[in-house]
Design a protein around this motif. Structure first.
Motif, PDB file in Angstrom:
ATOM      1  N   GLU A   1     -24.186 -45.207  30.902  1.00 31.84           N
ATOM      2  CA  GLU A   1     -25.327 -45.789  31.625  1.00 31.84           C
ATOM      3  C   GLU A   1     -26.229 -46.574  30.677  1.00 31.84           C
ATOM      4  OE1 GLU A   1     -26.136 -46.141  34.876  1.00 31.84           O
ATOM      5  OE2 GLU A   1     -24.122 -45.346  35.187  1.00 31.84           O
ATOM      6  N   ILE A   2     -26.443 -46.059  29.489  1.00 34.81           N
ATOM      7  CA  ILE A   2     -27.258 -46.751  28.479  1.00 34.81           C
ATOM      8  C   ILE A   2     -26.598 -48.080  28.106  1.00 34.81           C
ATOM      9  CG2 ILE A   2     -28.039 -46.650  26.066  1.00 34.81           C
ATOM     10  CD1 ILE A   2     -28.348 -43.561  26.553  1.00 34.81           C
ATOM     11  N   VAL A   3     -25.290 -48.052  27.849  1.00 39.52           N
ATOM     12  CA  VAL A   3     -24.549 -49.261  27.475  1.00 39.52           C
ATOM     13  C   VAL A   3     -24.577 -50.286  28.608  1.00 39.52           C
ATOM     14  CG1 VAL A   3     -22.206 -50.123  27.043  1.00 39.52           C
ATOM     15  CG2 VAL A   3     -23.078 -48.179  25.754  1.00 39.52           C
ATOM     16  N   LEU A   4     -24.383 -49.833  29.837  1.00 39.64           N
ATOM     17  CA  LEU A   4     -24.405 -50.751  30.979  1.00 39.64           C
ATOM     18  C   LEU A   4     -25.775 -51.407  31.137  1.00 39.64           C
ATOM     19  CD1 LEU A   4     -22.315 -48.735  33.575  1.00 39.64           C
ATOM     20  CD2 LEU A   4     -21.639 -50.823  32.370  1.00 39.64           C
ATOM     21  N   GLU A   5     -26.837 -50.648  30.892  1.00 38.75           N
ATOM     22  CA  GLU A   5     -28.189 -51.215  30.962  1.00 38.75           C
ATOM     23  C   GLU A   5     -28.373 -52.266  29.869  1.00 38.75           C
ATOM     24  OE1 GLU A   5     -32.797 -49.746  30.564  1.00 38.75           O
ATOM     25  OE2 GLU A   5     -31.322 -48.344  31.371  1.00 38.75           O
ATOM     26  N   TYR A   6     -27.928 -51.981  28.652  1.00 41.60           N
ATOM     27  CA  TYR A   6     -28.003 -52.975  27.575  1.00 41.60           C
ATOM     28  C   TYR A   6     -27.247 -54.243  27.971  1.00 41.60           C
ATOM     29  CZ  TYR A   6     -29.575 -49.351  24.228  1.00 41.60           C
ATOM     30  OH  TYR A   6     -30.259 -48.374  23.564  1.00 41.60           O
ATOM     31  N   TYR A   7     -26.054 -54.062  28.521  1.00 41.71           N
ATOM     32  CA  TYR A   7     -25.234 -55.219  28.887  1.00 41.71           C
ATOM     33  C   TYR A   7     -25.902 -56.038  29.989  1.00 41.71           C
ATOM     34  CZ  TYR A   7     -21.371 -58.137  30.348  1.00 41.71           C
ATOM     35  OH  TYR A   7     -20.602 -59.231  30.662  1.00 41.71           O
ATOM     36  N   GLN A   8     -26.379 -55.374  31.033  1.00 40.33           N
ATOM     37  CA  GLN A   8     -26.993 -56.099  32.146  1.00 40.33           C
ATOM     38  C   GLN A   8     -28.226 -56.888  31.700  1.00 40.33           C
ATOM     39  OE1 GLN A   8     -25.717 -56.644  35.093  1.00 40.33           O
ATOM     40  NE2 GLN A   8     -23.966 -55.388  34.573  1.00 40.33           N
ATOM     41  N   LYS A   9     -29.007 -56.333  30.793  1.00 41.76           N
ATOM     42  CA  LYS A   9     -30.226 -56.991  30.337  1.00 41.76           C
ATOM     43  C   LYS A   9     -29.956 -58.110  29.332  1.00 41.76           C
ATOM     44  CE  LYS A   9     -33.503 -53.250  31.060  1.00 41.76           C
ATOM     45  NZ  LYS A   9     -34.437 -52.316  30.415  1.00 41.76           N
ATOM     46  N   ASN A  10     -28.813 -58.075  28.658  1.00 39.93           N
ATOM     47  CA  ASN A  10     -28.593 -58.994  27.538  1.00 39.93           C
ATOM     48  C   ASN A  10     -27.325 -59.827  27.594  1.00 39.93           C
ATOM     49  OD1 ASN A  10     -30.885 -58.165  25.632  1.00 39.93           O
ATOM     50  ND2 ASN A  10     -29.966 -56.213  26.177  1.00 39.93           N
TER      51      ASN A  10
ATOM     52  N   LYS B   1     -16.113 -43.565  20.639  1.00 38.77           N
ATOM     53  CA  LYS B   1     -16.797 -43.845  21.898  1.00 38.77           C
ATOM     54  C   LYS B   1     -16.756 -45.352  22.143  1.00 38.77           C
ATOM     55  CE  LYS B   1     -18.174 -39.618  22.539  1.00 38.77           C
ATOM     56  NZ  LYS B   1     -18.001 -38.853  23.745  1.00 38.77           N
ATOM     57  N   ALA B   2     -16.028 -45.749  23.178  1.00 33.68           N
ATOM     58  CA  ALA B   2     -15.860 -47.165  23.472  1.00 33.68           C
ATOM     59  C   ALA B   2     -15.801 -47.370  24.981  1.00 33.68           C
ATOM     60  CB  ALA B   2     -14.580 -47.687  22.822  1.00 33.68           C
ATOM     61  N   ALA B   3     -15.989 -48.619  25.388  1.00 31.73           N
ATOM     62  CA  ALA B   3     -15.880 -48.973  26.803  1.00 31.73           C
ATOM     63  C   ALA B   3     -15.287 -50.369  26.911  1.00 31.73           C
ATOM     64  CB  ALA B   3     -17.241 -48.923  27.480  1.00 31.73           C
ATOM     65  N   TYR B   4     -14.659 -50.614  28.040  1.00 26.89           N
ATOM     66  CA  TYR B   4     -14.088 -51.921  28.354  1.00 26.89           C
ATOM     67  C   TYR B   4     -14.675 -52.317  29.696  1.00 26.89           C
ATOM     68  CZ  TYR B   4     -10.453 -55.542  28.354  1.00 26.89           C
ATOM     69  OH  TYR B   4      -9.770 -56.735  28.342  1.00 26.89           O
ATOM     70  N   LEU B   5     -15.452 -53.402  29.701  1.00 25.62           N
ATOM     71  CA  LEU B   5     -16.181 -53.825  30.887  1.00 25.62           C
ATOM     72  C   LEU B   5     -15.663 -55.163  31.391  1.00 25.62           C
ATOM     73  CD1 LEU B   5     -19.822 -53.261  29.536  1.00 25.62           C
ATOM     74  CD2 LEU B   5     -18.355 -51.595  30.683  1.00 25.62           C
ATOM     75  N   SER B   6     -15.771 -55.365  32.696  1.00 22.83           N
ATOM     76  CA  SER B   6     -15.509 -56.696  33.235  1.00 22.83           C
ATOM     77  C   SER B   6     -16.713 -57.568  32.901  1.00 22.83           C
ATOM     78  CB  SER B   6     -15.318 -56.641  34.752  1.00 22.83           C
ATOM     79  OG  SER B   6     -16.556 -56.412  35.395  1.00 22.83           O
ATOM     80  N   LYS B   7     -16.555 -58.868  33.050  1.00 25.97           N
ATOM     81  CA  LYS B   7     -17.662 -59.789  32.784  1.00 25.97           C
ATOM     82  C   LYS B   7     -18.876 -59.467  33.669  1.00 25.97           C
ATOM     83  CE  LYS B   7     -18.706 -64.680  32.387  1.00 25.97           C
ATOM     84  NZ  LYS B   7     -18.195 -66.040  32.508  1.00 25.97           N
ATOM     85  N   MET B   8     -18.610 -58.915  34.854  1.00 25.90           N
ATOM     86  CA  MET B   8     -19.671 -58.570  35.798  1.00 25.90           C
ATOM     87  C   MET B   8     -20.316 -57.219  35.478  1.00 25.90           C
ATOM     88  SD  MET B   8     -19.682 -61.288  37.486  1.00 25.90           S
ATOM     89  CE  MET B   8     -20.898 -60.847  38.691  1.00 25.90           C
ATOM     90  N   GLY B   9     -19.808 -56.517  34.467  1.00 29.64           N
ATOM     91  CA  GLY B   9     -20.389 -55.244  34.062  1.00 29.64           C
ATOM     92  C   GLY B   9     -19.778 -54.022  34.725  1.00 29.64           C
ATOM     93  N   GLU B  10     -18.605 -54.191  35.346  1.00 21.51           N
ATOM     94  CA  GLU B  10     -17.915 -53.048  35.938  1.00 21.51           C
ATOM     95  C   GLU B  10     -17.108 -52.340  34.857  1.00 21.51           C
ATOM     96  OE1 GLU B  10     -15.687 -55.445  38.600  1.00 21.51           O
ATOM     97  OE2 GLU B  10     -17.024 -55.018  40.286  1.00 21.51           O
ATOM     98  N   VAL B  11     -17.111 -51.019  34.893  1.00 17.96           N
ATOM     99  CA  VAL B  11     -16.379 -50.238  33.901  1.00 17.96           C
ATOM    100  C   VAL B  11     -14.897 -50.243  34.251  1.00 17.96           C
ATOM    101  CG1 VAL B  11     -16.115 -47.981  32.828  1.00 17.96           C
ATOM    102  CG2 VAL B  11     -18.386 -48.769  33.533  1.00 17.96           C
TER     103      VAL B  11
END
Length: 73
Positions: free
Chosen positions: A58-67, A37-47
């Motif tokens: 959604e959980i990972v994106l929330e972690y990223y946006q907050k931190n 289970k992996a993801a590749y995000l832009s610096k702005m948090g786009e998948v």
């Protein structure tokens, strides 16, 4: 298969078992408990790419946006 310890050691931050690692301008996210289970995000948090289901993503994106500010140099 990746070496989990190497990924964890190279990560800029780890939150609840997810390793966030900078990759030039983008961010790689790996679930250390399930490395398929992996993801590749832009610096702005786009998948850009993922193998995570919608809920986990959604959980990972929330972690990223907050931190993500902690990944700034």
């Amino acid at each position: 298969m990746c070496n989990i310890k190497e990924v964890a050691d190279a990560a800029e931050m780890i939150i609840n078992g997810y390793a966030f690692t900078k990759d030039s301008e983008n961010v790689r996210v790996l679930n250390l408990n399930n490395p398929y289970k992996a993801a590749y995000l832009s610096k702005m948090g786009e998948v850009l790419e993922t193998s995570m289901d919608d809920i986990e993503l959604e959980i990972v994106l929330e972690y990223y946006q907050k931190n993500h500010k902690y990944m700034e140099e």
